[in-house]
Design a protein around this motif. Structure first.
Motif, PDB file in Angstrom:
ATOM      1  N   ARG A 123       0.834  -1.213   0.000  1.00 46.51           N
ATOM      2  CA  ARG A 123       0.000   0.000   0.000  1.00 46.51           C
ATOM      3  C   ARG A 123       0.865   1.259   0.000  1.00 46.51           C
ATOM      4  NH1 ARG A 123      -3.382  -3.068   3.745  1.00 46.51           N
ATOM      5  NH2 ARG A 123      -5.369  -3.545   2.735  1.00 46.51           N
ATOM      6  N   THR A 124       1.953   1.225   0.754  1.00 43.86           N
ATOM      7  CA  THR A 124       2.825   2.399   0.837  1.00 43.86           C
ATOM      8  C   THR A 124       3.525   2.659  -0.491  1.00 43.86           C
ATOM      9  OG1 THR A 124       3.225   1.970   3.184  1.00 43.86           O
ATOM     10  CG2 THR A 124       4.779   3.410   2.056  1.00 43.86           C
ATOM     11  N   LEU A 125       4.039   1.590  -1.116  1.00 45.58           N
ATOM     12  CA  LEU A 125       4.756   1.746  -2.381  1.00 45.58           C
ATOM     13  C   LEU A 125       3.843   2.272  -3.474  1.00 45.58           C
ATOM     14  CD1 LEU A 125       6.943  -1.504  -2.430  1.00 45.58           C
ATOM     15  CD2 LEU A 125       7.707   0.833  -2.023  1.00 45.58           C
ATOM     16  N   TYR A 126       2.691   1.634  -3.643  1.00 47.66           N
ATOM     17  CA  TYR A 126       1.784   2.059  -4.694  1.00 47.66           C
ATOM     18  C   TYR A 126       1.091   3.373  -4.348  1.00 47.66           C
ATOM     19  CZ  TYR A 126       2.260  -2.319  -7.239  1.00 47.66           C
ATOM     20  OH  TYR A 126       2.752  -3.372  -7.970  1.00 47.66           O
ATOM     21  N   GLY A 127       1.059   3.701  -3.038  1.00 48.40           N
ATOM     22  CA  GLY A 127       0.425   4.953  -2.622  1.00 48.40           C
ATOM     23  C   GLY A 127       1.129   6.184  -3.156  1.00 48.40           C
ATOM     24  N   LYS A 128       2.422   6.039  -3.533  1.00 46.69           N
ATOM     25  CA  LYS A 128       3.153   7.183  -4.083  1.00 46.69           C
ATOM     26  C   LYS A 128       2.645   7.581  -5.463  1.00 46.69           C
ATOM     27  CE  LYS A 128       7.456   6.316  -1.555  1.00 46.69           C
ATOM     28  NZ  LYS A 128       8.899   6.027  -1.662  1.00 46.69           N
ATOM     29  N   SER A 129       2.057   6.633  -6.175  1.00 42.00           N
ATOM     30  CA  SER A 129       1.571   6.938  -7.518  1.00 42.00           C
ATOM     31  C   SER A 129       0.065   6.744  -7.665  1.00 42.00           C
ATOM     32  CB  SER A 129       2.292   6.053  -8.553  1.00 42.00           C
ATOM     33  OG  SER A 129       2.071   4.682  -8.278  1.00 42.00           O
ATOM     34  N   ASP A 130      -0.556   6.092  -6.694  1.00 42.62           N
ATOM     35  CA  ASP A 130      -1.998   5.827  -6.781  1.00 42.62           C
ATOM     36  C   ASP A 130      -2.815   7.013  -6.284  1.00 42.62           C
ATOM     37  OD1 ASP A 130      -1.571   3.342  -7.790  1.00 42.62           O
ATOM     38  OD2 ASP A 130      -1.934   2.276  -5.915  1.00 42.62           O
ATOM     39  N   PRO A 131      -3.943   7.280  -6.928  1.00 42.05           N
ATOM     40  CA  PRO A 131      -4.855   8.311  -6.425  1.00 42.05           C
ATOM     41  C   PRO A 131      -5.731   7.751  -5.304  1.00 42.05           C
ATOM     42  CG  PRO A 131      -5.750   7.338  -8.413  1.00 42.05           C
ATOM     43  CD  PRO A 131      -4.410   6.685  -8.202  1.00 42.05           C
ATOM     44  N   ASP A 132      -6.396   8.641  -4.587  1.00 41.95           N
ATOM     45  CA  ASP A 132      -7.366   8.185  -3.580  1.00 41.95           C
ATOM     46  C   ASP A 132      -8.489   7.402  -4.246  1.00 41.95           C
ATOM     47  OD1 ASP A 132      -5.905   9.409  -1.591  1.00 41.95           O
ATOM     48  OD2 ASP A 132      -7.060  11.272  -1.670  1.00 41.95           O
ATOM     49  N   LEU A 133      -8.973   7.932  -5.371  1.00 46.45           N
ATOM     50  CA  LEU A 133     -10.045   7.270  -6.123  1.00 46.45           C
ATOM     51  C   LEU A 133      -9.710   7.304  -7.615  1.00 46.45           C
ATOM     52  CD1 LEU A 133     -13.187   8.791  -4.331  1.00 46.45           C
ATOM     53  CD2 LEU A 133     -12.305   6.457  -4.075  1.00 46.45           C
ATOM     54  N   LEU A 134     -10.014   6.215  -8.300  1.00 48.59           N
ATOM     55  CA  LEU A 134      -9.739   6.105  -9.732  1.00 48.59           C
ATOM     56  C   LEU A 134     -11.044   5.831 -10.467  1.00 48.59           C
ATOM     57  CD1 LEU A 134      -7.443   5.883 -11.924  1.00 48.59           C
ATOM     58  CD2 LEU A 134      -7.619   3.403 -11.600  1.00 48.59           C
ATOM     59  N   ILE A 135     -11.357   6.673 -11.428  1.00 48.69           N
ATOM     60  CA  ILE A 135     -12.588   6.528 -12.213  1.00 48.69           C
ATOM     61  C   ILE A 135     -12.221   5.969 -13.586  1.00 48.69           C
ATOM     62  CG2 ILE A 135     -14.553   7.734 -13.239  1.00 48.69           C
ATOM     63  CD1 ILE A 135     -14.181   9.879 -11.047  1.00 48.69           C
ATOM     64  N   THR A 136     -12.816   4.837 -13.938  1.00 51.07           N
ATOM     65  CA  THR A 136     -12.585   4.219 -15.248  1.00 51.07           C
ATOM     66  C   THR A 136     -13.916   3.801 -15.859  1.00 51.07           C
ATOM     67  OG1 THR A 136     -12.270   2.058 -14.199  1.00 51.07           O
ATOM     68  CG2 THR A 136     -10.295   3.353 -14.642  1.00 51.07           C
ATOM     69  N   ALA A 137     -13.887   3.510 -17.155  1.00 49.72           N
ATOM     70  CA  ALA A 137     -15.104   3.096 -17.855  1.00 49.72           C
ATOM     71  C   ALA A 137     -15.379   1.618 -17.607  1.00 49.72           C
ATOM     72  CB  ALA A 137     -14.958   3.355 -19.352  1.00 49.72           C
ATOM     73  N   VAL A 138     -16.653   1.268 -17.529  1.00 49.37           N
ATOM     74  CA  VAL A 138     -17.048  -0.127 -17.377  1.00 49.37           C
ATOM     75  C   VAL A 138     -16.734  -0.904 -18.657  1.00 49.37           C
ATOM     76  CG1 VAL A 138     -19.027  -1.681 -17.077  1.00 49.37           C
ATOM     77  CG2 VAL A 138     -18.822   0.375 -15.660  1.00 49.37           C
ATOM     78  N   GLN A 139     -16.970  -0.290 -19.802  1.00 48.63           N
ATOM     79  CA  GLN A 139     -16.694  -0.917 -21.091  1.00 48.63           C
ATOM     80  C   GLN A 139     -15.649  -0.108 -21.854  1.00 48.63           C
ATOM     81  OE1 GLN A 139     -20.446  -1.339 -23.112  1.00 48.63           O
ATOM     82  NE2 GLN A 139     -20.979  -3.214 -21.997  1.00 48.63           N
ATOM     83  N   GLY A 140     -14.689  -0.818 -22.438  1.00 48.14           N
ATOM     84  CA  GLY A 140     -13.644  -0.140 -23.207  1.00 48.14           C
ATOM     85  C   GLY A 140     -12.548   0.399 -22.318  1.00 48.14           C
ATOM     86  N   LYS A 141     -11.431   0.758 -22.940  1.00 45.63           N
ATOM     87  CA  LYS A 141     -10.297   1.267 -22.168  1.00 45.63           C
ATOM     88  C   LYS A 141     -10.287   2.785 -22.072  1.00 45.63           C
ATOM     89  CE  LYS A 141      -6.902   1.428 -25.961  1.00 45.63           C
ATOM     90  NZ  LYS A 141      -5.591   0.946 -26.426  1.00 45.63           N
ATOM     91  N   SER A 142     -11.187   3.458 -22.785  1.00 44.15           N
ATOM     92  CA  SER A 142     -11.250   4.923 -22.713  1.00 44.15           C
ATOM     93  C   SER A 142     -12.698   5.375 -22.800  1.00 44.15           C
ATOM     94  CB  SER A 142     -10.423   5.556 -23.834  1.00 44.15           C
ATOM     95  OG  SER A 142     -10.973   5.234 -25.102  1.00 44.15           O
ATOM     96  N   PHE A 143     -12.925   6.631 -22.490  1.00 42.08           N
ATOM     97  CA  PHE A 143     -14.280   7.184 -22.525  1.00 42.08           C
ATOM     98  C   PHE A 143     -14.205   8.665 -22.879  1.00 42.08           C
ATOM     99  CE2 PHE A 143     -12.592   7.177 -18.234  1.00 42.08           C
ATOM    100  CZ  PHE A 143     -12.781   8.481 -17.805  1.00 42.08           C
ATOM    101  N   GLU A 144     -15.301   9.187 -23.426  1.00 45.43           N
ATOM    102  CA  GLU A 144     -15.374  10.598 -23.799  1.00 45.43           C
ATOM    103  C   GLU A 144     -15.583  11.462 -22.563  1.00 45.43           C
ATOM    104  OE1 GLU A 144     -15.070  12.244 -26.616  1.00 45.43           O
ATOM    105  OE2 GLU A 144     -14.746  10.528 -27.953  1.00 45.43           O
ATOM    106  N   THR A 145     -14.876  12.572 -22.520  1.00 44.62           N
ATOM    107  CA  THR A 145     -15.070  13.529 -21.433  1.00 44.62           C
ATOM    108  C   THR A 145     -15.500  14.878 -22.006  1.00 44.62           C
ATOM    109  OG1 THR A 145     -12.749  14.223 -21.497  1.00 44.62           O
ATOM    110  CG2 THR A 145     -13.325  12.434 -19.987  1.00 44.62           C
ATOM    111  N   ASN A 146     -16.189  15.635 -21.198  1.00 46.72           N
ATOM    112  CA  ASN A 146     -16.554  17.000 -21.557  1.00 46.72           C
ATOM    113  C   ASN A 146     -16.563  17.825 -20.283  1.00 46.72           C
ATOM    114  OD1 ASN A 146     -19.226  16.600 -20.314  1.00 46.72           O
ATOM    115  ND2 ASN A 146     -19.653  15.352 -22.144  1.00 46.72           N
ATOM    116  N   GLU A 147     -16.681  19.119 -20.437  1.00 45.12           N
ATOM    117  CA  GLU A 147     -16.613  20.006 -19.283  1.00 45.12           C
ATOM    118  C   GLU A 147     -17.750  19.752 -18.303  1.00 45.12           C
ATOM    119  OE1 GLU A 147     -14.920  22.369 -16.725  1.00 45.12           O
ATOM    120  OE2 GLU A 147     -14.017  21.790 -18.639  1.00 45.12           O
ATOM    121  N   GLN A 148     -18.907  19.355 -18.834  1.00 43.31           N
ATOM    122  CA  GLN A 148     -20.051  19.084 -17.966  1.00 43.31           C
ATOM    123  C   GLN A 148     -19.774  17.895 -17.039  1.00 43.31           C
ATOM    124  OE1 GLN A 148     -23.652  18.136 -20.073  1.00 43.31           O
ATOM    125  NE2 GLN A 148     -24.929  18.139 -18.238  1.00 43.31           N
ATOM    126  N   LEU A 149     -19.200  16.814 -17.606  1.00 37.50           N
ATOM    127  CA  LEU A 149     -18.862  15.646 -16.794  1.00 37.50           C
ATOM    128  C   LEU A 149     -17.812  15.991 -15.749  1.00 37.50           C
ATOM    129  CD1 LEU A 149     -18.888  12.549 -16.231  1.00 37.50           C
ATOM    130  CD2 LEU A 149     -17.114  12.339 -17.996  1.00 37.50           C
TER     131      LEU A 149
END
Length: 409
Positions: free
Chosen positions: A54-80
């Motif tokens: 946890r300590t080692l990965y904590g140096k590069s890991d965020p508190d929370l990570l948001i990813t898409a359920v499907q696919g490796k990427s997703f569209e973003t916009n200012e509203q989101l």
């Protein structure tokens, strides 16, 4: 004091026990003590390794990570992005583009994980504290720089801040065709960037990752408004779990929101599974060591036949006799367990305080074996000893309770 306990203690401390019974009882106590000590130490080492991960990965890991359920990427916009930023407890939001790319330097090349991050990335990550050479900043004087893992730098022998020999990053073009052109100029997008710094976190990351500005990654990969992840730093006003639940409601079922443990669930689960099997293995070792209790009690029952007959003649019940020998086994196990717990806790404390046992490797991320004691391990060990003691003591105790009064007076 309970009569059964009083007699059991008398038998335990009696100097008139036959020598072989005394020897076997002492061997039982030593076996339980050593097994208990070893179990506490090993479980504490696994706890330490879990915390180290946890300590080692904590140096590069965020508190929370948001990813898409499907696919490796997703569209973003200012509203989101604004919906996420306005969620109570969200302190910082970082956009991320991460994908494999081919890194070339002079006549050497390797496939790396290229992670493009927005400018505020280092405000939420502690990776800047892991810099071993150069500068962690990805943009300096309007020019883009790459931050390399130590393994990547070593593999390609990369020199920092060398404008005459920049890094070449290549990524396959999405031409819509099923076959890839053999001409590198048309088959790959290519951009150059200067190596600006080197980090040392954990071997898997060090050997494969490079960090670049998100504009650089966006241009090379032709991602446009697409992102592979959004990283969230949680403010001090709320807990990570509370913000995670709120973000999941805001984003809906199309997105995952992972906390730090969930980002490495496979690795942490593997450590927990190993810890469980180690506990089971050492519990069996304790059981084998406790078999001496069975033999010593069986011999004690034979030695105390007349005593048992006198107790029965005086009105003692079979239950009282049975409890005497159960408590005798419990006392033997208790003395061994307390000794083992004391030694185990003492050794773990000494390792935590004085770092006695080193890792023995110059390249290790910590100098000594990490240990962390947990109350739950001590409780589980105690429960295991109680169950084992009852298991090995019940048969001799029942045999004592069934002794024939007429044959032994």
């Amino acid at each position: 004091m309970n009569v059964s306990l009083l007699i059991a203690r008398r038998y335990f401390s009696s100097k008139n026990k036959r020598n072989i019974i005394s020897i076997i009882s002492n061997i039982s106590m030593v076996g339980v003590a050593v097994g208990t000590m070893a179990l506490i130490i090993v479980l504490s080492v696994f706890n330490g390794l879990e915390d180290l991960v946890r300590t080692l990965y904590g140096k590069s890991d965020p508190d929370l990570l948001i990813t898409a359920v499907q696919g490796k990427s997703f569209e973003t916009n200012e509203q989101l992005l604004q919906r996420i930023r306005s969620t109570t407890g969200v302190g910082l939001l970082t956009e991320v583009i991460e994908d494999n790319a081919l890194l070339q330097y002079h006549d050497r090349q390797m496939v790396v994980k290229m992670k493009g991050v927005s400018e505020n990335y280092f405000a939420q990550s502690d990776i800047d504290s892991a810099i071993v050479e150069g500068d962690h900043r990805l943009v300096r004087g309007g020019e883009s720089y790459a931050l390399l893992g130590a393994g990547v730098q070593h593999e390609l022998s990369i020199a920092l801040d060398n404008r005459f020999a920049p890094l070449h990053l290549l990524y396959p073009r999405n031409t819509g065709k099923k076959t890839l052109s053999m001409n590198p100029e048309t088959a790959f997008s290519q951009q150059t960037i200067i190596a600006g710094g080197v980090f040392l976190i954990e071997q898997h990351i060090d050997d494969s990752y490079i960090f670049v500005p998100i504009d650089f990654a966006q241009s090379l990969l032709n991602y446009g408004n697409r992102r592979t992840a959004l990283e969230v730093k949680v403010g001090a006003s709320r807990t990570i779990e509370e913000v995670k639940q709120d973000l999941q409601q805001v984003l809906g079922k199309d997105f995952y929101v992972h906390d730090s443990d969930e980002q490495h669930v496979s690795l942490l689960k593997a450590i927990k599974v190993e810890k469980m099997f180690v506990f089971i293995t050492f519990a069996f070792i304790l059981l084998i060591a406790s078999l001496n209790i069975f033999f010593s009690l069986s011999m004690l029952v034979l030695d105390k036949k007349k005593d048992v007959a006198i107790l029965l003649a005086m009105g003692a019940t079979s239950r009282t006799v049975r409890n005497i020998f159960l408590l005798e086994g419990a006392i033997v196990a208790q003395v061994g367990a307390i000794t083992g717990l004391t030694l185990g806790i003492g050794i773990c404390w000494a390792q935590q305080t004085f770092h006695i046992v080193s890792m023995g490797m110059a390249t290790s991320v910590v100098d000594s074996y990490p240990v962390k004691m947990q109350l739950s391990d001590i409780v589980l060990t105690g429960i295991a000893i109680i169950v084992i003691t009852i298991t090995v003591s019940i048969r001799p105790a029942l045999n004592a309770a069934r002794l024939d009064l007429r044959e032994n007076l």
